[in-house]
Design a protein around this motif. Structure first.
Motif, PDB file in Angstrom:
ATOM      1  N   ASP A   1       6.226   0.154   1.202  1.00 23.22           N
ATOM      2  CA  ASP A   1       6.288   1.050   0.044  1.00 23.22           C
ATOM      3  C   ASP A   1       7.438   2.040   0.164  1.00 23.22           C
ATOM      4  OD1 ASP A   1       5.274   2.261  -2.398  1.00 23.22           O
ATOM      5  OD2 ASP A   1       4.646   3.925  -1.124  1.00 23.22           O
ATOM      6  N   ARG A   2       7.635   2.611   1.330  1.00 21.75           N
ATOM      7  CA  ARG A   2       8.711   3.595   1.506  1.00 21.75           C
ATOM      8  C   ARG A   2      10.080   2.959   1.282  1.00 21.75           C
ATOM      9  NH1 ARG A   2       5.394   5.156   5.861  1.00 21.75           N
ATOM     10  NH2 ARG A   2       6.777   4.141   7.382  1.00 21.75           N
ATOM     11  N   GLU A   3      10.234   1.712   1.729  1.00 18.31           N
ATOM     12  CA  GLU A   3      11.509   1.014   1.529  1.00 18.31           C
ATOM     13  C   GLU A   3      11.696   0.655   0.057  1.00 18.31           C
ATOM     14  OE1 GLU A   3      15.205  -0.664   2.578  1.00 18.31           O
ATOM     15  OE2 GLU A   3      13.872   0.718   3.644  1.00 18.31           O
ATOM     16  N   ALA A   4      10.609   0.236  -0.612  1.00 22.56           N
ATOM     17  CA  ALA A   4      10.695  -0.099  -2.039  1.00 22.56           C
ATOM     18  C   ALA A   4      11.052   1.139  -2.860  1.00 22.56           C
ATOM     19  CB  ALA A   4       9.371  -0.684  -2.522  1.00 22.56           C
ATOM     20  N   LEU A   5      10.447   2.274  -2.513  1.00 21.11           N
ATOM     21  CA  LEU A   5      10.749   3.532  -3.205  1.00 21.11           C
ATOM     22  C   LEU A   5      12.212   3.914  -3.000  1.00 21.11           C
ATOM     23  CD1 LEU A   5      10.061   6.140  -4.705  1.00 21.11           C
ATOM     24  CD2 LEU A   5       9.171   7.076  -2.563  1.00 21.11           C
ATOM     25  N   LYS A   6      12.681   3.765  -1.770  1.00 21.94           N
ATOM     26  CA  LYS A   6      14.069   4.103  -1.451  1.00 21.94           C
ATOM     27  C   LYS A   6      15.045   3.245  -2.269  1.00 21.94           C
ATOM     28  CE  LYS A   6      17.290   3.992   2.488  1.00 21.94           C
ATOM     29  NZ  LYS A   6      17.421   3.601   3.918  1.00 21.94           N
ATOM     30  N   ARG A   7      14.760   1.953  -2.371  1.00 23.07           N
ATOM     31  CA  ARG A   7      15.635   1.043  -3.130  1.00 23.07           C
ATOM     32  C   ARG A   7      15.484   1.251  -4.631  1.00 23.07           C
ATOM     33  NH1 ARG A   7      16.747  -4.456  -0.037  1.00 23.07           N
ATOM     34  NH2 ARG A   7      16.790  -3.645   2.099  1.00 23.07           N
ATOM     35  N   GLY A   8      14.259   1.501  -5.084  1.00 23.63           N
ATOM     36  CA  GLY A   8      14.021   1.819  -6.490  1.00 23.63           C
ATOM     37  C   GLY A   8      13.990   0.639  -7.430  1.00 23.63           C
ATOM     38  N   THR A   9      14.819  -0.357  -7.141  1.00 24.78           N
ATOM     39  CA  THR A   9      14.937  -1.510  -8.037  1.00 24.78           C
ATOM     40  C   THR A   9      15.635  -2.644  -7.297  1.00 24.78           C
ATOM     41  OG1 THR A   9      15.878  -2.269 -10.148  1.00 24.78           O
ATOM     42  CG2 THR A   9      17.155  -0.653  -8.936  1.00 24.78           C
ATOM     43  N   SER A  10      15.422  -3.862  -7.761  1.00 22.14           N
ATOM     44  CA  SER A  10      16.243  -4.981  -7.295  1.00 22.14           C
ATOM     45  C   SER A  10      17.596  -4.887  -7.996  1.00 22.14           C
ATOM     46  CB  SER A  10      15.590  -6.324  -7.640  1.00 22.14           C
ATOM     47  OG  SER A  10      14.375  -6.477  -6.936  1.00 22.14           O
ATOM     48  N   VAL A  11      18.634  -5.332  -7.316  1.00 23.43           N
ATOM     49  CA  VAL A  11      19.989  -5.256  -7.876  1.00 23.43           C
ATOM     50  C   VAL A  11      20.512  -6.673  -8.062  1.00 23.43           C
ATOM     51  CG1 VAL A  11      22.283  -4.268  -7.627  1.00 23.43           C
ATOM     52  CG2 VAL A  11      20.321  -3.089  -6.619  1.00 23.43           C
ATOM     53  N   TYR A  12      20.919  -6.986  -9.291  1.00 24.88           N
ATOM     54  CA  TYR A  12      21.349  -8.345  -9.624  1.00 24.88           C
ATOM     55  C   TYR A  12      22.873  -8.380  -9.756  1.00 24.88           C
ATOM     56  CZ  TYR A  12      16.416  -9.215 -10.374  1.00 24.88           C
ATOM     57  OH  TYR A  12      15.064  -9.347 -10.179  1.00 24.88           O
TER      58      TYR A  12
ATOM     59  N   GLN B   1       0.832  -1.206   0.000  1.00 26.00           N
ATOM     60  CA  GLN B   1       0.000   0.000   0.000  1.00 26.00           C
ATOM     61  C   GLN B   1       0.864   1.254   0.000  1.00 26.00           C
ATOM     62  OE1 GLN B   1      -3.347  -0.475  -0.285  1.00 26.00           O
ATOM     63  NE2 GLN B   1      -2.789  -2.647  -0.323  1.00 26.00           N
ATOM     64  N   GLU B   2       0.380   2.275  -0.706  1.00 23.74           N
ATOM     65  CA  GLU B   2       1.134   3.526  -0.806  1.00 23.74           C
ATOM     66  C   GLU B   2       1.439   4.110   0.575  1.00 23.74           C
ATOM     67  OE1 GLU B   2       1.138   7.714  -3.337  1.00 23.74           O
ATOM     68  OE2 GLU B   2      -0.736   6.620  -3.101  1.00 23.74           O
ATOM     69  N   ASN B   3       2.697   4.515   0.749  1.00 24.72           N
ATOM     70  CA  ASN B   3       3.197   5.161   1.969  1.00 24.72           C
ATOM     71  C   ASN B   3       3.279   4.231   3.178  1.00 24.72           C
ATOM     72  OD1 ASN B   3       4.445   7.533   2.764  1.00 24.72           O
ATOM     73  ND2 ASN B   3       2.646   8.235   3.889  1.00 24.72           N
ATOM     74  N   SER B   4       3.117   2.927   2.952  1.00 25.79           N
ATOM     75  CA  SER B   4       3.346   1.964   4.036  1.00 25.79           C
ATOM     76  C   SER B   4       4.859   1.801   4.210  1.00 25.79           C
ATOM     77  CB  SER B   4       2.715   0.614   3.678  1.00 25.79           C
ATOM     78  OG  SER B   4       3.347   0.078   2.520  1.00 25.79           O
ATOM     79  N   ALA B   5       5.277   1.103   5.266  1.00 23.06           N
ATOM     80  CA  ALA B   5       6.706   0.855   5.477  1.00 23.06           C
ATOM     81  C   ALA B   5       7.297   0.087   4.295  1.00 23.06           C
ATOM     82  CB  ALA B   5       6.909   0.083   6.778  1.00 23.06           C
TER      83      ALA B   5
END
Length: 724
Positions: free
Chosen positions: A313-324, A307-311
């Motif tokens: 979501d905020r962490e996903a936004l901060k990371r932006g992408t998975s890193v391979y 959900q938008e602005n959940s913990a």
């Protein structure tokens, strides 16, 4: 200089400062002032000084003019050779070259204010840093070297030009040879506190710092990759609040979850991924409707759980992408979601967003529907298995998946149609081999090979591209806030440079109305296919392109020759896709009212900017880990002989690429059978006495000479048959 010369300089200086209004070239100013040949040097020095002071500017066409000096803000990018660049914050502004004497103490990653001083040789824009607004780098990763009473950290990042001084009290007990993270307490400021007397230049003051983390002994298993992770500030673990929220996500979907959704569970569909993939976020289905194809691209409905602005979501936004990285994945979402309820696992009901398209035999989407759905994947397929069915007609695989084989065969036909359709409109396919690194249990590289792009990988690529274009076009015409994946047309100057380069080899690229069309680049790639110059020209063509990125405005995708493009298909590993899913669901559920639209318009500029930045960071970290493992692998093969192809020729040496994708340099100092001269017009190395020539695309034999793990470079020497 004599007084008369200084007097003439002052006359010129006063004229330009007081009476100079119309833009002029240097020779025009000389004519107006009736400057004698003897005074030309005085004029040159005055013009340079005034440009440096910002009192006049120098245009790209070589004209000097008065006016308000242009001052920009941007990020400073240092170079190990002393100079640097400023990447402006403003969109559309080209990078500025910063000479060493104009850095004003700027450090790698600093946010700076820069004065545009004009254009120099080759149309290159230059600048002078006026002030440092803020420091961009706080932590540096490097090798600790211990001395008596103090230590130094040798940075891994070549952009950080100086070693970092560490007082013994700030070393945290680090030993010689440890890999450490050091927190900068001083950035050097460019000079010592004590002025040097007798007019001598002050000695630059070293950056200082304190050790905040000891990663381990350099060379120990895992320390090398950990160093790169820390250098790029990649997050290793999820905060407790995020983990707790992930734990509360259910393991299975309920009847309530399925309410109001289009039920597609009876549709035959599969996921097709690599053998080691665990986060399966896209499934495909295909049925025939007369001569038309009914293609379904079904994407995990991650937005239902984040959900938008959940913990989360905020962490996903901060990371932006998975890193391979070569030895691990740093996921955008906790694995409980990405490998669990959000993964489209076979034989399990899942929530999805589906793009259902009707495609005619020409590859045109003649009808489509985007809907919230419930799906159930029949089989979890791999690229290898599908390729065996379609390319090899493998009896065992065909029998094992006999109910799916007819669908795979139709998928292959549709894929070929879509690929040909994109080709006709000018889509560019830079088919560079990507490196797959095989590691043992200790993280040591045991094999390097090129990823195989088979019929199955291309099939999935074609279907995802079509879904992304279809979604982007619908939401463009809906005129709602949205996220687009843009790839702008190349800069005119870069294309002109490419054109000049390829003319040397008899190739041509047409540039009309000051811009190049993707079709022209595509034609060029077709002409150079299987020629000795193919690898080099492909690389230069790619470098002339702008980097793709995310924005709330639709600017089209040059490389795909697409008017509308987005990223809809990977919400598990890319935040822009998750953001797009939220927008689509708000539209589908009738929630895109004025207030909601205003909310998206407010947040999307920053969301897209951050997503582009984290994507760039992830790409760079991935490349660095691959380069590291390549050097580690070749270190095991010092002195061995390989066949390769010359992939680049420069004045400092010749680059050779091996079949395993490793590229190394044969430095001119290691070409000892003759004195070699670089012939710029033909991009060749020619022996002064023997006439021996090394040119692009030439097959050669090399011997592995040395490896530098710190700089991640590999040196070769040419190997002659007589040496055997």
């Amino acid at each position: 200089m004599d007084q008369a010369f200084e007097k003439r300089k002052k006359v010129i200086y006063d004229f330009i400062c007081d009476d100079f209004y119309v833009p002029m070239k240097a020779k025009e100013i000389a004519a107006v002032l009736q400057v004698s040949k003897e005074d030309r040097e005085a004029l040159r020095l005055v013009l340079e000084a005034l440009v440096e002071e910002g009192k006049i500017t120098l245009s790209k066409r070589g004209k000097y003019s008065k006016g308000k000096p242009r001052v920009l803000t941007g990020t400073f990018q240092a170079n190990a050779r002393g100079f640097g660049f400023v990447l402006p914050d403003a969109e559309g502004e080209e990078d500025l070259f910063i000479p060493e004497e104009c850095k004003n103490g700027a450090f790698q990653g600093d946010q700076v204010e820069v004065l545009v001083t004009g254009y120099k040789e080759g149309g290159r824009r230059e600048g002078k840093i006026l002030q440092i607004l803020s420091h961009g780098i706080v932590h540096v990763v490097g090798l600790y070297q211990k001395s008596k009473g103090f230590g130094f950290v040798l940075p891994d990042d070549a952009h950080v030009e100086q070693d970092i001084f560490v007082a013994e009290a700030d070393s945290k007990g680090a030993n010689d040879g440890d890999k450490v993270v050091v927190e900068l307490t001083s950035y050097g400021d460019g000079a010592d506190e004590k002025q040097k007397k007798n007019g001598r230049v002050r000695r630059p003051k070293r950056p200082e710092g304190k050790v905040v983390e000891i990663l381990g002994k350099a060379g120990e298993p895992g320390v090398d990759i950990l160093s790169i992770i820390k250098a790029y500030d990649l997050p290793l673990d999820f905060p407790e609040k995020v983990k707790n929220q992930a734990e509360r996500v259910p393991d299975a979907i309920s009847e309530a979850d399925m309410a109001g959704r289009l039920d597609l569970r009876m549709l035959q569909m599969v996921t097709i991924d690599g053998e080691d993939a665990k986060d399966l976020d896209d499934a495909v289905s295909l049925e025939m409707d007369g001569e038309n194809y009914k293609l379904g691209v079904h994407i995990a409905d991650v937005a239902n759980y984040v959900q938008e602005n959940s913990a989360l979501d905020r962490e996903a936004l901060k990371r932006g992408t998975s890193v391979y990285l070569v030895d691990r994945v740093i996921p955008m979402l906790p694995t409980r979601l990405s490998n669990g309820i959000c993964s489209l696992n076979a034989k399990e009901d899942r929530l999805a967003l589906s793009c259902l398209m009707t495609v005619n035999p020409k590859g045109e989407v003649i009808d489509h529907q985007i809907a919230e759905t419930v799906i159930c994947v029949n089989e979890r397929m791999t690229y290898t298995s599908v390729a065996k069915i379609l390319e090899e007609k493998d009896p065992e695989e065909c029998q094992k998946y006999e109910t799916l084989v007819p669908m795979f065969e139709q998928m292959a036909k549709l894929s070929a149609i879509l690929r040909e359709s994109r080709k006709k409109r000018g889509s560019i396919d830079f088919d560079f081999p990507e490196t797959k690194v095989i590691l043992d249990e200790n993280g040591k590289p045991v094999e390097l090979k090129a990823y195989d792009r088979n019929v199955a990988t291309k099939l999935i690529e074609d279907f995802m591209l079509l879904a992304n274009e279809t979604v982007a076009e619908e939401y463009f015409w809906r005129e709602v806030p949205f996220v687009y994946r843009n790839h702008e047309a190349p800069d005119e100057e870069k294309i002109k440079s490419l054109s000049t380069f390829i003319n040397n080899f008899g190739f041509h690229i047409h540039v009309g109305n000051q811009e190049v069309k993707p079709k022209e680049v595509q034609k060029l790639l077709a002409k150079i296919e299987d020629t000795p110059q193919e690898a080099m020209i492909c690389r230069l063509a790619l470098r002339s392109m702008k980097r793709a990125g995310y924005t709330p405005e639709n600017l089209g995708h040059f490389g795909l020759a697409a008017k509308y493009y987005t990223h809809f298909t990977s919400p598990i590993r890319r935040y822009p896709d998750l953001q797009i899913h939220r927008i689509i669901k708000d539209v589908l559920r009738g929630r895109m009212k004025e207030e909601k639209a205003a909310h998206y318009e407010a947040i999307l500029p920053e969301v897209t900017k951050h997503a582009s930045e984290t994507e760039r960071r992830a790409d760079e970290a991935e490349r660095e880990t691959i380069k590291l493992k390549k050097t580690e692998y070749m270190q095991q093969h010092l002195g061995e002989v390989y066949e390769g192809v010359i992939s680049g020729v420069t004045r400092w040496g010749t680059y050779v690429e091996l079949p395993n994708t490793v590229e190394g340099l044969v430095h001119v100092s290691n070409m000892m059978d003759d004195h070699y001269e670089y012939v710029e017009d033909s991009y060749e190395m020619v022996g002064e006495h023997t006439g021996k020539t090394y040119r692009l695309g030439q097959p050669v034999k090399i011997k592995v000479l040395s490896v530098d793990k710190l700089s991640r470079t590999i040196d070769f020497t040419f190997f002659e048959e007589s040496e055997e």
